[in-house]
Design a protein around this motif. Sequence first.
Motif, PDB file in Angstrom:
ATOM      1  N   UNK A  21      -0.603  17.445  37.726  1.00 27.56           N
ATOM      2  CA  UNK A  21      -1.769  16.823  37.088  1.00 27.56           C
ATOM      3  C   UNK A  21      -2.659  17.815  36.349  1.00 27.56           C
ATOM      4  N   UNK A  22      -2.371  19.100  36.447  1.00 28.55           N
ATOM      5  CA  UNK A  22      -3.181  20.080  35.719  1.00 28.55           C
ATOM      6  C   UNK A  22      -3.153  19.746  34.236  1.00 28.55           C
ATOM      7  N   UNK A  23      -4.319  19.820  33.603  1.00 33.58           N
ATOM      8  CA  UNK A  23      -4.432  19.538  32.179  1.00 33.58           C
ATOM      9  C   UNK A  23      -4.547  18.055  31.855  1.00 33.58           C
ATOM     10  N   UNK A  24      -4.672  17.214  32.892  1.00 28.88           N
ATOM     11  CA  UNK A  24      -4.859  15.773  32.683  1.00 28.88           C
ATOM     12  C   UNK A  24      -6.262  15.398  33.152  1.00 28.88           C
ATOM     13  N   UNK A  25      -6.585  14.118  33.073  1.00 34.49           N
ATOM     14  CA  UNK A  25      -7.869  13.634  33.583  1.00 34.49           C
ATOM     15  C   UNK A  25      -7.787  13.236  35.050  1.00 34.49           C
ATOM     16  N   UNK A  26      -6.764  13.713  35.734  1.00 33.84           N
ATOM     17  CA  UNK A  26      -6.600  13.489  37.167  1.00 33.84           C
ATOM     18  C   UNK A  26      -7.017  14.770  37.877  1.00 33.84           C
ATOM     19  N   UNK A  27      -7.893  14.643  38.849  1.00 37.49           N
ATOM     20  CA  UNK A  27      -8.409  15.811  39.555  1.00 37.49           C
ATOM     21  C   UNK A  27      -7.299  16.431  40.408  1.00 37.49           C
ATOM     22  N   UNK A  28      -6.967  17.716  40.197  1.00 38.32           N
ATOM     23  CA  UNK A  28      -5.893  18.353  40.968  1.00 38.32           C
ATOM     24  C   UNK A  28      -6.226  18.559  42.449  1.00 38.32           C
ATOM     25  N   UNK A  29      -7.505  18.526  42.798  1.00 38.10           N
ATOM     26  CA  UNK A  29      -7.905  18.691  44.195  1.00 38.10           C
ATOM     27  C   UNK A  29      -7.729  17.394  44.983  1.00 38.10           C
ATOM     28  N   UNK A  30      -7.963  16.252  44.319  1.00 38.81           N
ATOM     29  CA  UNK A  30      -7.926  14.967  45.015  1.00 38.81           C
ATOM     30  C   UNK A  30      -6.776  14.065  44.551  1.00 38.81           C
ATOM     31  N   UNK A  31      -6.233  14.343  43.379  1.00 40.42           N
ATOM     32  CA  UNK A  31      -5.205  13.518  42.726  1.00 40.42           C
ATOM     33  C   UNK A  31      -5.750  12.146  42.327  1.00 40.42           C
ATOM     34  N   UNK A  71      -4.746  -0.958  38.669  1.00 41.04           N
ATOM     35  CA  UNK A  71      -5.597  -0.657  37.514  1.00 41.04           C
ATOM     36  C   UNK A  71      -4.838   0.212  36.512  1.00 41.04           C
ATOM     37  N   UNK A  72      -4.210   1.261  37.020  1.00 41.52           N
ATOM     38  CA  UNK A  72      -3.506   2.165  36.107  1.00 41.52           C
ATOM     39  C   UNK A  72      -2.235   1.536  35.543  1.00 41.52           C
ATOM     40  N   UNK A  73      -1.554   0.732  36.311  1.00 41.68           N
ATOM     41  CA  UNK A  73      -0.362   0.043  35.781  1.00 41.68           C
ATOM     42  C   UNK A  73      -0.733  -0.829  34.584  1.00 41.68           C
ATOM     43  N   UNK A  74      -1.931  -1.414  34.621  1.00 41.59           N
ATOM     44  CA  UNK A  74      -2.382  -2.317  33.564  1.00 41.59           C
ATOM     45  C   UNK A  74      -3.181  -1.625  32.461  1.00 41.59           C
ATOM     46  N   UNK A  75      -3.396  -0.330  32.569  1.00 44.05           N
ATOM     47  CA  UNK A  75      -4.288   0.364  31.639  1.00 44.05           C
ATOM     48  C   UNK A  75      -3.541   1.051  30.502  1.00 44.05           C
ATOM     49  N   UNK A  76      -4.322   1.544  29.575  1.00 47.14           N
ATOM     50  CA  UNK A  76      -3.797   2.341  28.464  1.00 47.14           C
ATOM     51  C   UNK A  76      -4.049   3.831  28.708  1.00 47.14           C
ATOM     52  N   UNK A  77      -4.444   4.179  29.917  1.00 48.87           N
ATOM     53  CA  UNK A  77      -4.710   5.564  30.305  1.00 48.87           C
ATOM     54  C   UNK A  77      -3.486   6.425  29.987  1.00 48.87           C
ATOM     55  N   UNK A  78      -3.706   7.514  29.292  1.00 48.96           N
ATOM     56  CA  UNK A  78      -2.616   8.368  28.827  1.00 48.96           C
ATOM     57  C   UNK A  78      -1.662   8.768  29.948  1.00 48.96           C
ATOM     58  N   UNK A  79      -2.204   9.129  31.094  1.00 51.04           N
ATOM     59  CA  UNK A  79      -1.391   9.603  32.215  1.00 51.04           C
ATOM     60  C   UNK A  79      -1.262   8.543  33.304  1.00 51.04           C
ATOM     61  N   UNK A  80      -1.181   7.297  32.887  1.00 51.79           N
ATOM     62  CA  UNK A  80      -1.203   6.201  33.866  1.00 51.79           C
ATOM     63  C   UNK A  80      -0.052   6.253  34.861  1.00 51.79           C
ATOM     64  N   UNK A  81       1.158   6.551  34.408  1.00 53.01           N
ATOM     65  CA  UNK A  81       2.294   6.606  35.336  1.00 53.01           C
ATOM     66  C   UNK A  81       2.106   7.723  36.362  1.00 53.01           C
ATOM     67  N   UNK A  82       1.588   8.835  35.908  1.00 54.36           N
ATOM     68  CA  UNK A  82       1.322   9.961  36.809  1.00 54.36           C
ATOM     69  C   UNK A  82       0.224   9.585  37.805  1.00 54.36           C
TER      70      UNK A  82
END
Length: 169
Positions: A21-31, A71-82
């Motif tokens: 998740x580094x470099x994404x909008x997902x926090x690497x400490x909490x995922x 929420x993420x399955x239904x979203x357009x979030x770039x890293x949704x699958x991750x």
Amino acid sequence: MNVGDAEQDEEAGFRAFSTKVEGTNINPQTLLATDYLNHFNEIVMMLEMIPDMPECFEDAQAWQPKSYQDHFRDSQFRDRDLAVEAYDHVPERFRKPFEDVIGQMNVLIAMTVERVGPLIEAGGDGGELRMVCSDASRGVQKLMDIASAIIHGSESRFDQREIDGLLGR
């Protein structure tokens, strides 16, 4: 497999996803990702509009809780699958309080929608309707702040009395 092996596997899974998740909008400490809170921003905006635009109540009634992964399955979030995949590896010290606060938000929203319907039907002066919607909006926002802090790695626990106060218990 013994408990120690399970904990090692869990830690290895967390470390692998933390790197992914580094470099994404997902926090690497909490995922976890704050994008999930957008789901709650929608209902907060609706609650704030209801006193001046009661027709928004139908949209508030239609709003449904949605799990983090849904929420993420239904979203357009770039890293949704991750985001969906990483959620299975969120450390318990973050997952449990995160899910607890999300549950509290869902309860507060449901209770508010239940209270607002009769107030709109009564068609009174709107003062009580405005107060109920405003209090709920502030309460959900406070809970969102707690959820955001958890997403960003805070391990401080929220006070149950304060949560009960937001829920009117």
